[in-house]
Design a protein around this motif. Structure first.
Motif, PDB file in Angstrom:
ATOM      1  N   PHE A 181       2.684  -2.342  -6.450  1.00  0.00           N
ATOM      2  CA  PHE A 181       2.250  -0.973  -6.191  1.00  0.00           C
ATOM      3  C   PHE A 181       1.742  -0.346  -7.491  1.00  0.00           C
ATOM      4  CE2 PHE A 181       5.755  -1.909  -3.258  1.00  0.00           C
ATOM      5  CZ  PHE A 181       5.192  -1.598  -2.028  1.00  0.00           C
ATOM      6  N   HIS A 182       0.671   0.438  -7.385  1.00  0.00           N
ATOM      7  CA  HIS A 182       0.191   1.275  -8.488  1.00  0.00           C
ATOM      8  C   HIS A 182      -0.247   0.480  -9.715  1.00  0.00           C
ATOM      9  CE1 HIS A 182       3.387   4.051  -6.559  1.00  0.00           C
ATOM     10  NE2 HIS A 182       2.201   4.311  -6.028  1.00  0.00           N
ATOM     11  N   ASN A 183      -0.739  -0.739  -9.546  1.00  0.00           N
ATOM     12  CA  ASN A 183      -1.242  -1.424 -10.738  1.00  0.00           C
ATOM     13  C   ASN A 183      -2.676  -0.984 -11.009  1.00  0.00           C
ATOM     14  OD1 ASN A 183      -3.311  -3.703 -10.026  1.00  0.00           O
ATOM     15  ND2 ASN A 183      -1.681  -3.948  -8.504  1.00  0.00           N
ATOM     16  N   VAL A 184      -3.018  -0.902 -12.271  1.00  0.00           N
ATOM     17  CA  VAL A 184      -4.291  -0.301 -12.662  1.00  0.00           C
ATOM     18  C   VAL A 184      -5.495  -1.171 -12.328  1.00  0.00           C
ATOM     19  CG1 VAL A 184      -3.304   1.133 -14.480  1.00  0.00           C
ATOM     20  CG2 VAL A 184      -4.074  -1.201 -15.016  1.00  0.00           C
ATOM     21  N   PHE A 185      -5.262  -2.419 -11.917  1.00  0.00           N
ATOM     22  CA  PHE A 185      -6.376  -3.303 -11.571  1.00  0.00           C
ATOM     23  C   PHE A 185      -6.683  -3.285 -10.072  1.00  0.00           C
ATOM     24  CE2 PHE A 185      -4.542  -4.993 -15.450  1.00  0.00           C
ATOM     25  CZ  PHE A 185      -5.664  -4.962 -16.268  1.00  0.00           C
ATOM     26  N   GLU A 186      -5.931  -2.509  -9.319  1.00  0.00           N
ATOM     27  CA  GLU A 186      -6.148  -2.405  -7.878  1.00  0.00           C
ATOM     28  C   GLU A 186      -6.146  -3.780  -7.213  1.00  0.00           C
ATOM     29  OE1 GLU A 186      -9.127   0.665  -6.692  1.00  0.00           O
ATOM     30  OE2 GLU A 186      -9.439   0.771  -8.868  1.00  0.00           O
ATOM     31  N   ILE A 187      -5.122  -4.554  -7.538  1.00  0.00           N
ATOM     32  CA  ILE A 187      -4.891  -5.836  -6.869  1.00  0.00           C
ATOM     33  C   ILE A 187      -3.635  -5.645  -6.018  1.00  0.00           C
ATOM     34  CG2 ILE A 187      -4.525  -8.323  -7.158  1.00  0.00           C
ATOM     35  CD1 ILE A 187      -5.673  -8.036  -9.982  1.00  0.00           C
ATOM     36  N   PRO A 188      -3.781  -5.161  -4.781  1.00  0.00           N
ATOM     37  CA  PRO A 188      -2.609  -4.741  -4.014  1.00  0.00           C
ATOM     38  C   PRO A 188      -2.055  -5.816  -3.082  1.00  0.00           C
ATOM     39  CG  PRO A 188      -4.583  -4.016  -2.892  1.00  0.00           C
ATOM     40  CD  PRO A 188      -5.038  -4.821  -4.096  1.00  0.00           C
ATOM     41  N   PHE A 189      -2.274  -7.103  -3.403  1.00  0.00           N
ATOM     42  CA  PHE A 189      -1.871  -8.139  -2.448  1.00  0.00           C
ATOM     43  C   PHE A 189      -1.421  -9.394  -3.181  1.00  0.00           C
ATOM     44  CE2 PHE A 189      -6.200  -9.092  -3.529  1.00  0.00           C
ATOM     45  CZ  PHE A 189      -6.275 -10.477  -3.525  1.00  0.00           C
ATOM     46  N   VAL A 190      -0.715 -10.256  -2.451  1.00  0.00           N
ATOM     47  CA  VAL A 190      -0.413 -11.613  -2.911  1.00  0.00           C
ATOM     48  C   VAL A 190      -0.788 -12.572  -1.790  1.00  0.00           C
ATOM     49  CG1 VAL A 190       1.456 -10.963  -4.469  1.00  0.00           C
ATOM     50  CG2 VAL A 190       1.983 -11.492  -2.092  1.00  0.00           C
ATOM     51  N   LEU A 194       0.829  -1.196   0.000  1.00  0.00           N
ATOM     52  CA  LEU A 194       0.000   0.000   0.000  1.00  0.00           C
ATOM     53  C   LEU A 194       0.869   1.254   0.000  1.00  0.00           C
ATOM     54  CD1 LEU A 194      -2.331  -1.277   2.856  1.00  0.00           C
ATOM     55  CD2 LEU A 194      -2.846  -1.335   0.406  1.00  0.00           C
ATOM     56  N   THR A 195       0.385   2.265  -0.706  1.00  0.00           N
ATOM     57  CA  THR A 195       1.047   3.565  -0.658  1.00  0.00           C
ATOM     58  C   THR A 195       0.079   4.573  -0.040  1.00  0.00           C
ATOM     59  OG1 THR A 195       0.428   3.855  -2.996  1.00  0.00           O
ATOM     60  CG2 THR A 195       2.678   3.125  -2.535  1.00  0.00           C
ATOM     61  N   ASN A 196      -0.640   5.307  -0.862  1.00  0.00           N
ATOM     62  CA  ASN A 196      -1.522   6.345  -0.316  1.00  0.00           C
ATOM     63  C   ASN A 196      -2.988   5.941  -0.330  1.00  0.00           C
ATOM     64  OD1 ASN A 196      -1.761   6.416  -3.079  1.00  0.00           O
ATOM     65  ND2 ASN A 196      -1.843   8.646  -3.219  1.00  0.00           N
ATOM     66  N   GLN A 197      -3.270   4.646  -0.439  1.00  0.00           N
ATOM     67  CA  GLN A 197      -4.657   4.204  -0.371  1.00  0.00           C
ATOM     68  C   GLN A 197      -5.209   4.395   1.049  1.00  0.00           C
ATOM     69  OE1 GLN A 197      -2.079   2.193  -1.604  1.00  0.00           O
ATOM     70  NE2 GLN A 197      -2.915   0.686  -3.022  1.00  0.00           N
ATOM     71  N   HIS A 198      -6.522   4.464   1.117  1.00  0.00           N
ATOM     72  CA  HIS A 198      -7.190   4.534   2.414  1.00  0.00           C
ATOM     73  C   HIS A 198      -7.569   3.117   2.834  1.00  0.00           C
ATOM     74  CE1 HIS A 198      -7.736   8.957   2.639  1.00  0.00           C
ATOM     75  NE2 HIS A 198      -7.574   8.836   1.331  1.00  0.00           N
ATOM     76  N   VAL A 199      -7.165   2.739   4.030  1.00  0.00           N
ATOM     77  CA  VAL A 199      -7.352   1.377   4.520  1.00  0.00           C
ATOM     78  C   VAL A 199      -8.241   1.389   5.754  1.00  0.00           C
ATOM     79  CG1 VAL A 199      -6.203  -0.696   5.390  1.00  0.00           C
ATOM     80  CG2 VAL A 199      -5.077   0.723   3.673  1.00  0.00           C
ATOM     81  N   LYS A 200      -9.186   0.457   5.772  1.00  0.00           N
ATOM     82  CA  LYS A 200     -10.024   0.267   6.952  1.00  0.00           C
ATOM     83  C   LYS A 200     -10.186  -1.223   7.190  1.00  0.00           C
ATOM     84  CE  LYS A 200     -14.550   1.282   8.998  1.00  0.00           C
ATOM     85  NZ  LYS A 200     -15.891   1.885   8.753  1.00  0.00           N
ATOM     86  N   ILE A 201      -9.770  -1.695   8.360  1.00  0.00           N
ATOM     87  CA  ILE A 201      -9.920  -3.107   8.703  1.00  0.00           C
ATOM     88  C   ILE A 201     -11.249  -3.281   9.420  1.00  0.00           C
ATOM     89  CG2 ILE A 201      -8.964  -5.029  10.023  1.00  0.00           C
ATOM     90  CD1 ILE A 201      -6.202  -3.859   9.514  1.00  0.00           C
ATOM     91  N   THR A 202     -12.108  -4.125   8.857  1.00  0.00           N
ATOM     92  CA  THR A 202     -13.451  -4.286   9.403  1.00  0.00           C
ATOM     93  C   THR A 202     -13.596  -5.554  10.236  1.00  0.00           C
ATOM     94  OG1 THR A 202     -14.116  -5.320   7.307  1.00  0.00           O
ATOM     95  CG2 THR A 202     -14.519  -2.957   7.557  1.00  0.00           C
ATOM     96  N   LYS A 203     -12.673  -6.491  10.083  1.00  0.00           N
ATOM     97  CA  LYS A 203     -12.710  -7.714  10.872  1.00  0.00           C
ATOM     98  C   LYS A 203     -11.290  -8.216  11.033  1.00  0.00           C
ATOM     99  CE  LYS A 203     -14.680 -12.413  10.877  1.00  0.00           C
ATOM    100  NZ  LYS A 203     -15.525 -13.372  10.103  1.00  0.00           N
ATOM    101  N   ALA A 204     -10.942  -8.643  12.241  1.00  0.00           N
ATOM    102  CA  ALA A 204      -9.583  -9.106  12.501  1.00  0.00           C
ATOM    103  C   ALA A 204      -9.617 -10.389  13.321  1.00  0.00           C
ATOM    104  CB  ALA A 204      -8.781  -8.031  13.232  1.00  0.00           C
ATOM    105  N   ARG A 205      -8.714 -11.292  12.986  1.00  0.00           N
ATOM    106  CA  ARG A 205      -8.590 -12.536  13.735  1.00  0.00           C
ATOM    107  C   ARG A 205      -7.123 -12.920  13.757  1.00  0.00           C
ATOM    108  NH1 ARG A 205     -11.947 -17.232  11.289  1.00  0.00           N
ATOM    109  NH2 ARG A 205     -13.648 -15.872  11.950  1.00  0.00           N
ATOM    110  N   GLY A 206      -6.507 -12.901  14.924  1.00  0.00           N
ATOM    111  CA  GLY A 206      -5.090 -13.214  15.034  1.00  0.00           C
ATOM    112  C   GLY A 206      -4.233 -11.962  14.923  1.00  0.00           C
ATOM    113  N   ASN A 207      -2.930 -12.173  14.773  1.00  0.00           N
ATOM    114  CA  ASN A 207      -1.961 -11.080  14.736  1.00  0.00           C
ATOM    115  C   ASN A 207      -1.483 -10.812  13.316  1.00  0.00           C
ATOM    116  OD1 ASN A 207      -1.943 -10.599  17.529  1.00  0.00           O
ATOM    117  ND2 ASN A 207      -0.505 -12.290  17.851  1.00  0.00           N
ATOM    118  N   ALA A 208      -1.437  -9.550  12.971  1.00  0.00           N
ATOM    119  CA  ALA A 208      -0.906  -9.103  11.683  1.00  0.00           C
ATOM    120  C   ALA A 208       0.309  -8.218  11.939  1.00  0.00           C
ATOM    121  CB  ALA A 208      -1.975  -8.346  10.904  1.00  0.00           C
ATOM    122  N   THR A 209       1.052  -7.919  10.885  1.00  0.00           N
ATOM    123  CA  THR A 209       2.269  -7.122  11.027  1.00  0.00           C
ATOM    124  C   THR A 209       2.297  -6.021   9.983  1.00  0.00           C
ATOM    125  OG1 THR A 209       3.486  -9.049  11.832  1.00  0.00           O
ATOM    126  CG2 THR A 209       4.788  -7.165  11.107  1.00  0.00           C
TER     127      THR A 209
END
Length: 288
Positions: free
Chosen positions: A104-113, A64-79
């Motif tokens: 980063f910055h791909n036009v399909f907004e797939i920001p994860f693996v 992530l760079t300048n995207q707005h992030v909101k976590i709506t559900k969490a289970r366990g520990n993240a880093t």
């Protein structure tokens, strides 16, 4: 739980922090707004990145760079690993890691693996190595940390390609991926002032028809549609996350005629900018 650790040296900064359902407030506000963020998230989390919602069913890394992030559900520990461009700039070092335009910055907004069991263990160990170096505070720690960051990015880039390219969803063969990446990179830099396919074709040293045909052959949206999508995404961010009036947003996005911007936004989203802002804040969600 691991305690937050941070490295700072003049303008360079990197930190690592664990979070769970008990301290999701670390993602609220602007504390990490301008940092590059690499977020390890286990299965069971749900989060929104801008206007897209993700349910994490396998351990994953979000980039992530300048995207707005909101976590709506969490289970366990993240880093959360975060660093500024003075510590490691993905644009300057793109030849080393080849991630800009993909992770980063791909036009399909797939920001994860997503990570399989073996890769999950490797990535977690790299995060642990960074944590160890931050605790050690040795004179060579900075360069060691940078090598671990590069390993995470390189491994993730390989996985992103494997998971998203040359398959049923995106039929981009490896020998064509640089065109896709270069277009994505230029679009991220110039979308506010360059709105025409010909301007991006010039940057890529090819004719506009050639660029359009290449994207058509790759079964991608047209370059023109991708340009519009990126402008609309930024417009939505500004509408929802700032108090800027619509006219100022139009000017910020390079439109001297706010009425034209209004018509474009309305025709593509089915809502006027003002109604989008009002309804989104009230809880009604629109698709990109």
């Amino acid at each position: 739980m691991l305690q937050p650790l941070i490295f700072e040296d003049q303008y360079k900064r990197l930190g690592i922090e664990n979070f769970s359902e008990n301290n999701l407030e670390i993602f609220r506000g602007n504390k990490y707004r301008y940092d590059i963020k690499v977020v390890y998230i286990p299965a069971g989390f749900e989060l929104s990145v801008d206007f897209n919602h993700f349910k994490v069913t396998k351990p994953s890394i979000f980039f992530l760079t300048n995207q707005h992030v909101k976590i709506t559900k969490a289970r366990g520990n993240a880093t959360l690993l975060y660093y500024n461009r003075d510590f490691y700039c993905i644009q300057i070092h793109d030849k080393e890691v080849a991630c800009d335009g993909l992770l980063f910055h791909n036009v399909f907004e797939i920001p994860f693996v997503e990570l399989d069991d073996e890769e999950n263990m490797t990535i977690q160990q790299l995060f642990q190595n960074i944590h160890y170096e931050l605790e050690l505070k040795d004179s060579s720690a900075e360069e060691m940390i940078r090598t671990y960051v590069k390993q995470i990015i390189i491994r993730a880039t390989r996985n992103w390609k494997k998971q998203n390219l040359d398959n049923e969803s995106l039929k981009i063969p490896n020998n064509e991926v640089d065109i896709f990446r270069d277009f994505s990179r230029h679009l991220e830099i110039h979308f506010r002032e360059k709105h025409n396919v010909s301007e991006y074709a010039d940057l890529l040293h090819m004719a506009p028809k050639t660029l359009t045909h290449k994207f058509k052959n790759l079964q991608l949206d047209s370059p023109n549609q991708l340009i519009i999508n990126r402008i609309l995404l930024e417009a939505k961010r500004l509408l929802v996350y700032t108090d800027k009036p619509v006219k100022k947003i139009a000017y910020d996005l390079g439109y001297e005629d706010p009425a034209y911007f209004n018509r474009l936004f309305t025709s593509k989203t089915g809502s006027t900018p003002s109604n989008f802002k009002k309804n989104y804040i009230a809880g009604k969600k629109y698709n990109i």
